[in-house]
Design a protein around this motif. Structure first.
Motif, PDB file in Angstrom:
ATOM      1  N   VAL A   1      37.333  38.172  42.565  1.00  0.00           N
ATOM      2  CA  VAL A   1      36.156  37.567  41.936  1.00  0.00           C
ATOM      3  C   VAL A   1      35.375  36.790  42.995  1.00  0.00           C
ATOM      4  O   VAL A   1      35.945  35.977  43.724  1.00  0.00           O
ATOM      5  CB  VAL A   1      36.567  36.622  40.783  1.00  0.00           C
ATOM      6  CG1 VAL A   1      35.325  35.994  40.141  1.00  0.00           C
ATOM      7  CG2 VAL A   1      37.380  37.374  39.733  1.00  0.00           C
ATOM      8  N   GLU A   2      34.084  37.067  43.070  1.00  0.00           N
ATOM      9  CA  GLU A   2      33.192  36.353  43.986  1.00  0.00           C
ATOM     10  C   GLU A   2      31.923  35.961  43.257  1.00  0.00           C
ATOM     11  O   GLU A   2      31.303  36.790  42.593  1.00  0.00           O
ATOM     12  CB  GLU A   2      32.838  37.228  45.197  1.00  0.00           C
ATOM     13  CG  GLU A   2      34.005  37.550  46.102  1.00  0.00           C
ATOM     14  CD  GLU A   2      33.576  38.422  47.288  1.00  0.00           C
ATOM     15  OE1 GLU A   2      32.350  38.569  47.477  1.00  0.00           O
ATOM     16  OE2 GLU A   2      34.463  38.945  47.981  1.00  0.00           O
ATOM     17  N   ASP A   3      31.552  34.697  43.365  1.00  0.00           N
ATOM     18  CA  ASP A   3      30.315  34.193  42.754  1.00  0.00           C
ATOM     19  C   ASP A   3      30.218  34.545  41.268  1.00  0.00           C
ATOM     20  O   ASP A   3      29.160  34.945  40.766  1.00  0.00           O
ATOM     21  CB  ASP A   3      29.086  34.735  43.497  1.00  0.00           C
ATOM     22  CG  ASP A   3      29.063  34.310  44.956  1.00  0.00           C
ATOM     23  OD1 ASP A   3      29.484  33.174  45.238  1.00  0.00           O
ATOM     24  OD2 ASP A   3      28.643  35.124  45.795  1.00  0.00           O
ATOM     25  N   GLY A   4      31.330  34.425  40.583  1.00  0.00           N
ATOM     26  CA  GLY A   4      31.322  34.646  39.150  1.00  0.00           C
ATOM     27  C   GLY A   4      31.308  36.094  38.722  1.00  0.00           C
ATOM     28  O   GLY A   4      31.049  36.386  37.547  1.00  0.00           O
ATOM     29  N   LYS A   5      31.592  36.996  39.660  1.00  0.00           N
ATOM     30  CA  LYS A   5      31.629  38.416  39.329  1.00  0.00           C
ATOM     31  C   LYS A   5      32.903  39.054  39.867  1.00  0.00           C
ATOM     32  O   LYS A   5      33.352  38.726  40.971  1.00  0.00           O
ATOM     33  CB  LYS A   5      30.418  39.149  39.909  1.00  0.00           C
ATOM     34  CG  LYS A   5      29.089  38.817  39.245  1.00  0.00           C
ATOM     35  CD  LYS A   5      27.988  39.722  39.784  1.00  0.00           C
ATOM     36  CE  LYS A   5      26.676  39.473  39.064  1.00  0.00           C
ATOM     37  NZ  LYS A   5      25.605  40.391  39.538  1.00  0.00           N
ATOM     38  N   ILE A   6      33.452  39.988  39.090  1.00  0.00           N
ATOM     39  CA  ILE A   6      34.562  40.791  39.589  1.00  0.00           C
ATOM     40  C   ILE A   6      33.993  41.811  40.562  1.00  0.00           C
ATOM     41  O   ILE A   6      33.035  42.522  40.243  1.00  0.00           O
ATOM     42  CB  ILE A   6      35.280  41.508  38.435  1.00  0.00           C
ATOM     43  CG1 ILE A   6      35.821  40.487  37.423  1.00  0.00           C
ATOM     44  CG2 ILE A   6      36.416  42.378  38.955  1.00  0.00           C
ATOM     45  CD1 ILE A   6      36.360  41.112  36.152  1.00  0.00           C
ATOM     46  N   THR A   7      34.560  41.879  41.741  1.00  0.00           N
ATOM     47  CA  THR A   7      34.077  42.844  42.735  1.00  0.00           C
ATOM     48  C   THR A   7      34.989  44.056  42.849  1.00  0.00           C
ATOM     49  O   THR A   7      34.531  45.148  43.200  1.00  0.00           O
ATOM     50  CB  THR A   7      33.957  42.183  44.116  1.00  0.00           C
ATOM     51  OG1 THR A   7      35.242  41.652  44.496  1.00  0.00           O
ATOM     52  CG2 THR A   7      32.929  41.062  44.092  1.00  0.00           C
ATOM     53  N   ALA A   8      36.274  43.876  42.561  1.00  0.00           N
ATOM     54  CA  ALA A   8      37.215  44.989  42.665  1.00  0.00           C
ATOM     55  C   ALA A   8      38.472  44.663  41.883  1.00  0.00           C
ATOM     56  O   ALA A   8      38.821  43.494  41.690  1.00  0.00           O
ATOM     57  CB  ALA A   8      37.562  45.264  44.127  1.00  0.00           C
ATOM     58  N   ILE A   9      39.154  45.718  41.427  1.00  0.00           N
ATOM     59  CA  ILE A   9      40.473  45.553  40.821  1.00  0.00           C
ATOM     60  C   ILE A   9      41.441  46.497  41.524  1.00  0.00           C
ATOM     61  O   ILE A   9      41.082  47.609  41.904  1.00  0.00           O
ATOM     62  CB  ILE A   9      40.457  45.816  39.299  1.00  0.00           C
ATOM     63  CG1 ILE A   9      40.021  47.247  38.981  1.00  0.00           C
ATOM     64  CG2 ILE A   9      39.561  44.810  38.597  1.00  0.00           C
ATOM     65  CD1 ILE A   9      40.119  47.598  37.496  1.00  0.00           C
ATOM     66  N   THR A  10      42.660  46.047  41.721  1.00  0.00           N
ATOM     67  CA  THR A  10      43.669  46.806  42.456  1.00  0.00           C
ATOM     68  C   THR A  10      44.893  47.033  41.571  1.00  0.00           C
ATOM     69  O   THR A  10      45.339  46.126  40.871  1.00  0.00           O
ATOM     70  CB  THR A  10      44.077  46.072  43.745  1.00  0.00           C
ATOM     71  OG1 THR A  10      42.912  45.910  44.567  1.00  0.00           O
ATOM     72  CG2 THR A  10      45.125  46.846  44.513  1.00  0.00           C
ATOM     73  N   MET A  11      45.396  48.247  41.654  1.00  0.00           N
ATOM     74  CA  MET A  11      46.563  48.617  40.866  1.00  0.00           C
ATOM     75  C   MET A  11      47.844  48.325  41.642  1.00  0.00           C
ATOM     76  O   MET A  11      47.818  48.058  42.842  1.00  0.00           O
ATOM     77  CB  MET A  11      46.510  50.107  40.511  1.00  0.00           C
ATOM     78  CG  MET A  11      45.256  50.539  39.776  1.00  0.00           C
ATOM     79  SD  MET A  11      45.050  49.746  38.165  1.00  0.00           S
ATOM     80  CE  MET A  11      43.600  48.720  38.497  1.00  0.00           C
TER      81      MET A  11
END
Length: 558
Positions: A170-180
């Motif tokens: 999460v950066e600046d209130g946004k999800i940027t990536a998700i990892t499994m």
């Protein structure tokens, strides 16, 4: 030209996804990008994906499941629908596809169509007026979802488990990536949590609630502890059944599956979760029966309380409704049945390994219960003979021992989002200003606990059924986190609502409705290069209505 570019982008994306799925080792990390990443394989996920595809957005579904469709494709074929007139859009299309399937005589393998008892949940099962069908076999539902996926060229990466500890950036209130857990990373402009558990939402740091709020939190009547409220028959009522090993002797110990904790003050909140079970698909069609098996660790002592229920003169057997081909969608019935009361409290927050233990415990309990009904001498012989004529359907869940893929997670985490739906909206006491769909089913909660009363008897608590005065609107804010918490996440199943309000919202047709609306909002945000909270509601409403969503309802009397 724009559509061609989108199609090419989707094709390239699919090829890349399949490449990584087949060739990436568990120790290697790789990035796969899309405009939208949906985590979860539920019916809500499929509805979101279909809507995004129709609006020409690139997307990927990443899900732990190997079989998509959630409960709709995992045994819940006797649909809890409420008022069918408020089910529109992709949700209605799903039931129309089911209808088309059963118009074919070849679909009726184990039973002639004219012998089917055409009764659904409050309506006719096969609805020729709406060209919908509300009862269906699990494999037919799964095939229908797969048809949607294939028809829209949707990429699904299965058996992918979110790293819930460190897998959400999460950066600046946004999800940027998700990892499994396998190291694969997915980047997107917008993310959707379509899981029943709300795992992505929680890992992103969004506020949520587990359990029941006190009535005082949202000025409700039916939330919180509800002792001596018996809306259904799933309780001991005035039957004075002892909870002790030696009846009437507290020093002898307490029977299994009865809590020794105090139930709590009336109307107070707690962390307890309503009971889960499996919605079995059973049949008595000769040639399609898999007999109920005796679990390896079968312990008849676990069912001593059921013996006492039988001795009191009540014989609870099958619950649920008839679905095609001499099958039943089997649900909990009575005070001691397939609902494994009190054994799921840890599930919403539990790590994967602990969840697996909880699932195995539920399976063993449920299988043992079926075996007990068919073989224990406390069950009258006529009832034992009857149940032994039934078994699991051989042509369902064929790669899972004919057992449903998905446990019935009736409730887990619930987001505390931009707007919290409560019984006040459901009951029409508070107006919804930004509807994105409608619900109509009873505010339904299964039992939450089994406890010992002050008089020294066993009792269940939490089983409620409160009927709304009519269909109600569901607020946009139920699928949105608060803007200050996250600006690019939509939540379609673990939605923002109180415990009792969720009891009505949590129905599968509604999850698909919310899924489509989430997909619409995401697509509009991408088109206008705005955050999901910034899309004017009239713009969203116009598109929802154009795509068949039902946002308001007038009764015939009005």
């Amino acid at each position: 030209m724009k559509r061609l570019i989108k199609v090419l982008k989707s094709t390239i994306l699919t090829a890349l996804a399949l490449y990584y799925l087949g060739c990436t080792s568990n120790k290697e990390a790789s990035d796969i990008d899309a405009e939208v990443v949906i985590y979860g394989g539920t019916s809500a996920a499929i509805a979101t994906a279909v809507q995004l595809a129709r609006m020409n957005k690139s997307l990927i579904i990443v899900c732990p499941e190997k079989h998509i469709g959630g409960l709709s494709a995992s045994g819940l074929g006797f649909t809890d629908l409420g008022n069918k007139q408020v089910i529109g859009g992709i949700s209605k299309e799903f039931y129309q596809e089911i209808y088309k399937h059963y118009q074919n005589d070849d679909a009726w393998r184990w039973q002639p169509r004219d012998e089917y008892d055409n009764v659904g949940q409050g309506t006719t099962a096969i609805d020729d007026e709406y060209k919908t069908m509300w009862t269906f076999e699990p494999h037919v539902a799964e095939q229908t979802f797969e048809k949607f996926v294939k028809g829209h060229n949707i990429t699904i990466l299965r058996d992918k488990w979110l790293d819930r500890e460190n897998g959400v950036e999460v950066e600046d209130g946004k999800i940027t990536a998700i990892t499994m857990l396998d190291g694969t990373t997915y980047k997107a402009n917008i993310f959707v949590d379509a899981t029943y558990e709300g795992d992505l939402m929680a890992a992103a740091g969004i506020n949520y609630h587990v359990g029941r709020e006190a009535n005082s939190v949202y000025n409700e009547q039916w939330n919180g502890v509800q002792k001596e409220q018996f809306h259904h028959s799933h309780n001991f009522g005035d039957r004075k059944i002892s909870p002790y090993v030696i009846p009437g002797d507290p020093t002898s110990g307490v029977l299994p599956r009865i809590s020794t904790e105090p139930p709590g003050e009336q109307g107070s909140g707690d962390k307890r979760v309503q009971a889960y079970n499996y919605r079995l698909c059973t049949t008595n069609a000769e040639g399609n029966i898999v007999p109920f098996e005796k679990p390896e660790n079968y312990d008849p002592a676990q069912y001593e309380l059921l013996r006492r229920v039988f001795k009191s003169g009540r014989y609870s057997m099958f619950g649920g409704g008839k679905i095609p081909n001499k099958k039943r969608d089997v649900n909990n019935v009575g005070p001691f049945s397939s609902d494994n009361i009190g054994m799921n409290y840890e599930y919403p927050e539990a790590p994967y390994e602990k969840r697996k233990e909880i699932l195995e415990e539920h399976i063993n309990y449920h299988k043992g219960l079926l075996y007990f009904w068919g073989h224990d001498e406390s069950v009258p012989e006529r009832l034992r003979e009857n149940i032994r004529k039934w078994g699991l359907a051989k042509d369902e869940f064929v790669d899972n021992g004919h057992w449903p893929y998905q446990i019935y997670v009736r409730e887990a985490r619930r987001m505390i989002g931009d707007y919290v739906m409560t019984e006040n909206e459901i009951m029409g006491r508070k107006k919804v200003t930004k509807p994105i769909g409608m619900g109509s089913y009873t505010m339904d909660s299964h039992n939450v606990q089994r406890y010992i009363t002050e008089e020294g008897y066993v009792q269940n608590e939490g089983d409620l059924g409160v009927e709304p005065p009519g269909p109600y609107q569901i607020h946009l804010g139920t699928i949105l986190p608060k803007k200050e918490e996250c600006k690019n996440l939509l939540v379609t199943a673990a939605v923002s609502s109180s415990h009792i309000a969720f009891g009505s919202i949590r129905m599968e047709p509604v999850f698909m409705i919310l899924g489509q609306s989430a997909g619409t909002l995401a697509a509009l945000a991408l088109e206008k290069d705005k955050d999901i909270h910034e899309i004017p509601y009239p713009t969203l409403r116009e598109k929802l209505l154009a795509d068949g969503q039902v946002l308001e309802y007038r009764s015939p009397e009005e």
